[in-house]
Design a protein around this motif. Structure first.
Motif, PDB file in Angstrom:
ATOM      1  N   ARG A 177      55.128  88.202 -38.016  1.00 20.18           N
ATOM      2  CA  ARG A 177      55.173  88.964 -36.702  1.00 20.18           C
ATOM      3  C   ARG A 177      55.525  90.397 -36.934  1.00 20.18           C
ATOM      4  N   THR A 406      45.358  82.591 -34.122  1.00 24.12           N
ATOM      5  CA  THR A 406      46.073  82.583 -33.054  1.00 24.12           C
ATOM      6  C   THR A 406      47.208  83.603 -32.948  1.00 24.12           C
ATOM      7  N   GLU A 407      47.879  83.519 -34.004  1.00 28.94           N
ATOM      8  CA  GLU A 407      49.224  84.872 -34.105  1.00 28.94           C
ATOM      9  C   GLU A 407      48.403  86.033 -33.957  1.00 28.94           C
ATOM     10  N   SER A 408      47.237  86.372 -34.800  1.00 34.15           N
ATOM     11  CA  SER A 408      46.873  87.634 -34.663  1.00 34.15           C
ATOM     12  C   SER A 408      46.190  88.162 -33.361  1.00 34.15           C
ATOM     13  N   MET A 409      45.830  87.022 -32.585  1.00 34.99           N
ATOM     14  CA  MET A 409      45.199  87.366 -31.339  1.00 34.99           C
ATOM     15  C   MET A 409      46.267  87.783 -30.283  1.00 34.99           C
ATOM     16  N   TYR A 410      47.651  86.917 -30.519  1.00 33.34           N
ATOM     17  CA  TYR A 410      48.729  87.160 -29.722  1.00 33.34           C
ATOM     18  C   TYR A 410      49.033  88.670 -29.951  1.00 33.34           C
ATOM     19  N   ARG A 411      49.355  89.193 -31.359  1.00 36.11           N
ATOM     20  CA  ARG A 411      49.669  90.340 -31.733  1.00 36.11           C
ATOM     21  C   ARG A 411      48.570  91.611 -31.106  1.00 36.11           C
ATOM     22  N   ALA A 414      46.232  89.509 -26.557  1.00 32.78           N
ATOM     23  CA  ALA A 414      45.398  88.470 -26.002  1.00 32.78           C
ATOM     24  C   ALA A 414      46.349  87.485 -25.257  1.00 32.78           C
ATOM     25  N   PRO A 415      45.970  87.370 -23.760  1.00 35.41           N
ATOM     26  CA  PRO A 415      46.881  86.612 -23.069  1.00 35.41           C
ATOM     27  C   PRO A 415      46.870  85.046 -23.540  1.00 35.41           C
ATOM     28  N   ALA A 416      48.091  84.209 -23.339  1.00 31.37           N
ATOM     29  CA  ALA A 416      48.009  82.838 -23.522  1.00 31.37           C
ATOM     30  C   ALA A 416      47.096  82.082 -22.685  1.00 31.37           C
ATOM     31  N   LEU A 419      43.525  81.600 -24.598  1.00 29.61           N
ATOM     32  CA  LEU A 419      43.346  80.694 -25.424  1.00 29.61           C
ATOM     33  C   LEU A 419      43.344  79.198 -24.963  1.00 29.61           C
TER      34      LEU A 419
END
Length: 451
Positions: A177, A406-411, A414-416, A419
């Motif tokens: 992160r 998934t972590e890259s999309m959160y950074r 991208a909203p939860a 996914l």
């Protein structure tokens, strides 16, 4: 000892999966011991019952391998090869953990079998199981131990063969992160002239060395703060480095072979069901009229569905992306195509198991009070339970592999819900494709048996 320490220090969910493997091993061991007890009084038909035990045995071995693949404690990591823990050694540790679980289940099966025979504390249940377990005859110890060793030996060997070629690139990297930039680092690295006048010409920018010298002389910048700011900038650069997207995997090539095996299995079953005499492999209840070719046809059908599973899953992902897909459909389709080989084969095996169960259930009418015996019910429960558990375990492994994405999309913001919706779309698509396929195979398999 290292495998035992790793096993005791793992997550409770991992221990739960290992206990499920031990329970499945106990069930298969009990079936094999019951077959041995039946063979003591009925040696003529013992080979047929032993062959029927191969189906839950194969399902248990598949579940044990899938459980070992999701164990995080035996995953190859960078630097472990230097201390002698390379992929082959870690695969041996995973195989040792599987051997411990299966051996525990086999030992429990032996104790329960001896208890039902009355060899430990007397005959339980008023001796109802005495005839089935040959309680009046001595149990051959060598044969019992050989049968009980089948599950641990096969599961351990399959686990080692499946994991020995695994590398560090097959694993999920540790989630990274981006750290929050401290205020003192921002103040130390900020240029006051740049903050107040952003339209200055490049020629009017002061020299960095003179700024550092003047700042040091006036005491406005602490050397420790400058070092911390530099270290923070380096960490931010490493954390925000984009993950290299792997090349898209090619489509699985087993779909044509799977279709061919499935068609051949249905044809063999139809041809074998014509013969009604001289059955060398008797089947339970209404299946007595069939021959050994029916079992061979079912085996070919199951192999065909297992081979076609990855191709069908890849096709599901391709269909999701057809006709101007949005973000959700595109994400769900690409994920299914990337995970086709990982979850496709367990889905194909589950399709074969459920279709076989439907075909067997269609042979019985409402007037049949006890179509299945206790051992048949135990075997069917083991096969269906292991197939479902293998699919869930493969889905968990796929989730562990894509955690970096998934972590890259959160950074990236991208909203939860995006996914979660993509996961729901994937599950719905797989269900809509495999459910009619299961029903069709079950209907075709039951047609020659109902004639």
């Amino acid at each position: 000892m290292l495998a035992l320490r790793l096993g005791l220090g793992t997550h409770p969910l991992v221990l739960l999966r290992r206990l499920l493997v031990a329970a499945a091993s106990a069930g298969v061991g009990f079936l094999l011991l019951c077959t041995l007890g039946w063979a003591l009084d009925h040696p003529a038909g013992s080979q047929a019952r032993l062959l029927w035990c191969l189906i839950p045995l194969a399902a248990t071995v598949q579940f044990a391998v899938a459980t070992a693949r999701t164990d995080q404690s035996t995953l190859p990591r960078s630097g472990l090869s230097a201390v002698g823990l390379g992929p082959a050694r870690l695969a041996a540790l995973a195989a040792s953990s599987t051997a411990v679980s299966c051996t525990l289940g086999s030992a429990l099966a032996l104790l329960f079998f001896l208890h039902l025979r009355g060899d430990l504390t007397g005959m339980p249940f008023d001796g109802e199981a005495a005839k089935l377990l040959a309680a009046g005859r001595p149990l051959p110890l060598g044969a019992a131990l050989t049968l009980l060793a089948a599950v641990p030996v096969l599961a351990t060997t399959a686990t080692w063969l499946a994991l020995r070629t695994r590398t560090a690139t097959d694993l999920r990297p540790a989630p990274v992160r981006a750290p929050a930039r401290p205020a003192y680092a921002m103040a130390a690295t900020a240029d006051p002239a740049t903050d107040t006048d952003t339209d200055r010409a490049p020629d009017s920018t002061p020299d960095m060395a003179s700024d550092a010298a003047s700042g040091t002389a006036s005491g406005t910048i602490d050397p420790e703060d400058s070092a911390k700011a530099t270290d923070t900038a380096v960490r931010e650069t490493r954390a925000l480095t984009p993950v290299r997207v792997p090349d898209p995997a090619s489509a699985p090539s087993g779909l044509p072979w799977g279709v061919a095996f499935t068609a051949a299995g249905l044809a063999v079953e139809t041809y074998a069901s014509r013969g009604r005499g001289g059955n060398p492999l008797p089947m339970p209840s209404h299946l007595d009229g069939g021959s050994a070719g029916v079992l061979a046809g079912w085996a070919l059908t199951a192999i065909g569905l297992a081979l076609a599973g990855p191709g069908i899953t890849h096709l599901c992902g391709w269909l999701l992306q057809a006709v101007r897909p949005g973000a959700i459909r595109l994400l769900a389709g690409r994920t299914l195509m990337a995970e086709a080989r990982r979850i496709g084969r367990p889905l194909g095996v589950l399709c074969a198991v459920v279709s076989g169960a439907f075909a067997a259930a269609s042979l019985y009418g409402p007037g049949d009070e006890r179509p299945f015996g206790p051992l048949t019910g135990l075997g069917a429960t083991l096969v269906i339970g292991c197939a479902v558990a293998t699919v869930l375990t493969a889905a968990l492994e796929a989730r562990q592999v894509r955690i970096s994405t998934t972590e890259s999309m959160y950074r990236l913001g991208a909203p939860a819900t995006l996914l979660r919706t993509a996961a729901a779309v994937r599950a719905t698509t797989v269900l809509l494709v495999f459910a009619p396929l299961t029903w069709a195979v079950a209907a075709l398999a039951a047609v020659p048996l109902n004639r």
